[in-house]
Scaffold this active site. Structure first.
Site, short mmCIF file in Angstrom:
data_model
loop_
_atom_site.label_atom_id
_atom_site.label_comp_id
_atom_site.label_asym_id
_atom_site.label_seq_id
_atom_site.Cartn_x
_atom_site.Cartn_y
_atom_site.Cartn_z
CD GLU A 1 -3.35 -0.96 2.56
OE1 GLU A 1 -2.81 -0.93 3.78
OE2 GLU A 1 -3.66 -1.52 1.94
CD GLU B 1 -4.81 -5.83 1.75
OE1 GLU B 1 -5.97 -4.30 2.46
OE2 GLU B 1 -4.23 -4.88 2.05
#
Length: 619
Positions: free
Chosen positions: A181, A265
């Protein structure tokens, strides 16, 4: 027709796992994931080895397989393995990462490895060892020589454990993530140029290659953050993206105009903080989105399929301007398809109906659950008695946890005054929670979450000011990750005057259960107190400690720190795995910080309480 197609793909994926050590190939090519040259779709679930007792790993992996999944994804937590500078543990109990990966393979699951070095994951410091903050000139998560030397050392040690477990060598690891991320961090740190950010992420990516990883790489970011997070040579995947058109467009833009497409995710639930409502998501919502992915050939990874528990001091904290800190709960249930205790939820059953094939195994039996007759607490000891046997560190000003070379737990700050003083006590550098005493009498509770950093105080002549400070978890997400010192990190001020000279600091890391054998009962109301008791069992099983009568603290059972509790909720119970209990005599110790009343016993329940939110007194 589509359903038959996916059944065939899943069958190929399942059959390929029968021979555990048979070398196979896995590639990203021509817009597809290719297993032994044939297109496949990844149906994965995230599950972290560190959040599940090792004896339960196989059961939870069987639960995943029975849900219809073909892969498990896991972060690797750097600070879980480098337990002191240069001291590594990849073998003890839950730390045996290689064993976890091998067990996944034995259960017919491929493995997606997410080594960071930053992982977020609502985990203490986002996976970084706390002592990195003591390294001169180090800047976490930046293009910095000291930091990059540390990441290289970590990747080198990690690779020793998992090298032979890559699919190219007969293992189950099919992909490895580069950084994590990073696009969101780039967006938050606009004070650093994109070029400088990219220099850092490319070096970390190259380090993964240099130590020997040879399976395909991927990155994981929000779809609007690929500019900062995507890496040449790695498949970009879009976290939380439900819009198929948008997903395909942005992946094509950053990956040679083609897929494969994956949501690394896919959230079937959400993370939770102390003092905030427990977030939930319906089974219908999760099933509908899963169908979208299936119908559009999008691979996915449920984050989390099974959350587990933040045992000990492993939970981290988020940061926001409203609260400064949002500490993560001990339970990491996540409203996931498999509950914190490993139970099949309605969400699990609905997804299993959607994903299962003829080859999908039956759901394994639920682990035994018991309740224990009320446990009598026979020893009640004032923490001050334990503190009295600790040699303090003395300094003109309060020192942080890091300056004291302490990672977790508590520090008791003490200062004797030879002259009276009164007015406003200010602890603007409180990290994170404190109880203030004057001559042993409780004056106030200060709390970073509620931004309560001051109180009125009156210190008479020849009196002692005590401040017991708790580290509630280092920030795991956002730009504040480089501001993660704990304790009292700025001057203590009373009535506008900075208080210096002969501060005593007593270290109470609580990494091990304190030994109370030499202590007599001395606990008092409104004093930090250690409770101890024993209980006998004729059979073992999972249970839940009912902490609703207690205030704030931690619990040890048979010497294992099972986590934090806090009366504000929404979590009011602590999950106690049956594998950590034994037939015969068991022990329990509770460190209760607030101690509004003297406790006589602790109860257990056969179900958890995770949605009971209460107001903190005085807030």
């Amino acid at each position: 027709m589509k359903k038959i197609y996916f059944i065939l793909l899943f069958s190929i994926f399942t059959i390929s796992t029968i021979s555990a050590q048979q070398k196979q190939t896995f590639a990203i090519s021509d817009g597809n994931f290719l297993l032994n040259g044939k297109p496949i779709q990844i149906h994965s679930g995230e599950m972290h080895y560190s959040r599940i007792p090792q004896p339960y790993w196989r059961h939870r992996l069987k639960m995943m397989k029975a849900m219809g999944l073909n892969a498990v994804a896991t972060y690797v937590f750097w600070n879980y393995h480098e337990i002191a500078p240069g001291v590594w543990d990849f073998k003890t109990g839950n730390k045996n990462l290689a064993e976890y990966i091998k067990t996944a393979q034995e259960e017919g699951l491929f493995v997606i490895l997410r080594p960071g070095p930053y992982v977020c994951a609502e985990w203490e410091f986002g996976g970084y060892p706390w002592f990195l903050q003591n390294v001169p000139n180090m800047v976490i998560r930046g293009n910095n020589a000291a930091y990059l030397a540390a990441t290289k050392a970590y990747f080198t040690e990690l690779y020793k454990q998992v090298a032979a477990l890559q699919i190219t060598k007969g293992g189950p690891i099919i992909m490895v993530q580069g950084e994590n991320e990073f696009g969101s961090y780039v967006a938050q740190r606009k004070d650093i140029s994109l070029d400088e950010h990219k220099k850092y992420s490319s070096v970390v990516f190259q380090q993964l290659k240099d130590v020997g990883f040879e399976v395909p790489f991927f990155t994981s970011d929000g779809s609007w953050l690929f500019e900062g997070g995507a890496l040449p040579g790695a498949l970009p995947t879009a976290n939380g993206e439900s819009d198929i058109t948008k997903l395909k467009k942005v992946v094509d833009q950053y990956h040679n105009g083609q897929g494969p497409y994956m949501v690394a995710e896919f959230y079937p639930g959400w993370l939770d903080h102390w003092a905030e409502p427990f977030p939930t998501q319906t089974a219908e919502e999760t099933v509908q989105q899963t169908k979208k992915y299936l119908d559009n050939q999008v691979s996915f990874n449920y984050y989390m399929v099974h959350g587990g528990t933040n045992f000990g001091f492993t939970s981290g904290a988020n940061y926001d301007k409203e609260h400064d800190i949002q500490p993560d709960m001990t339970s990491y249930d996540y409203d996931a398809p498999i509950s914190e205790a490993g139970w099949a939820t309605p969400k699990y059953n609905a997804l299993r109906e959607l994903l299962k094939t003829k080859e999908t195994p039956a759901v394994p039996e639920k682990m035994p659950v018991i309740t224990i007759p009320n446990i009598t607490l026979t020893k009640v000891v004032d923490l001050a008695d334990v503190k009295a046997k600790i040699t303090p560190i003395i300094n003109d000003n309060p020192l942080t946890f890091e300056q004291l070379n302490q990672g977790d737990g508590y520090v008791w700050y003490s200062k004797r005054f030879t002259q009276p003083i009164s007015g406003k006590l200010e602890l603007n550098g409180l990290r994170d929670y404190a109880i203030v005493y004057v001559n042993g009498k409780k004056i106030a509770e200060l709390n970073r979450y509620y931004k309560k950093y001051d109180c009125e105080i009156e210190v008479p002549f020849n009196a002692t000011l005590d401040i017991l400070v708790e580290n509630m978890g280092r920030i795991n997400y956002g730009s504040q990750i480089n501001a993660n010192n704990k304790g009292i990190i700025s001057p203590v001020i009373i009535n506008g005057e900075t208080i210096t000279g002969d501060w005593k600091m007593y270290q109470l890391p609580m990494t091990q259960e304190p030994n109370l054998d030499a202590y007599k009962n001395s606990g008092k109301v409104n004093r930090p107190t250690l409770y101890q008791g024993t209980f006998e069992l004729s059979k073992t099983g999972d249970t839940f400690l009912d902490m609703r009568d207690f205030g704030k603290g931690i619990v040890f059972v048979n010497g294992i720190n099972i986590g934090r509790y806090w009366s504000v909720g929404p979590q009011q119970t602590l999950y106690l795995p049956g594998c950590w209990l034994k037939k015969g005599k068991n022990s329990i110790m509770i460190f209760e910080q607030k101690n509004d009343v003297i406790q006589k016993e602790v109860k257990t329940l056969n179900i958890p309480i995770l949605e009971d939110l209460k107001a903190e007194k005085g807030q």
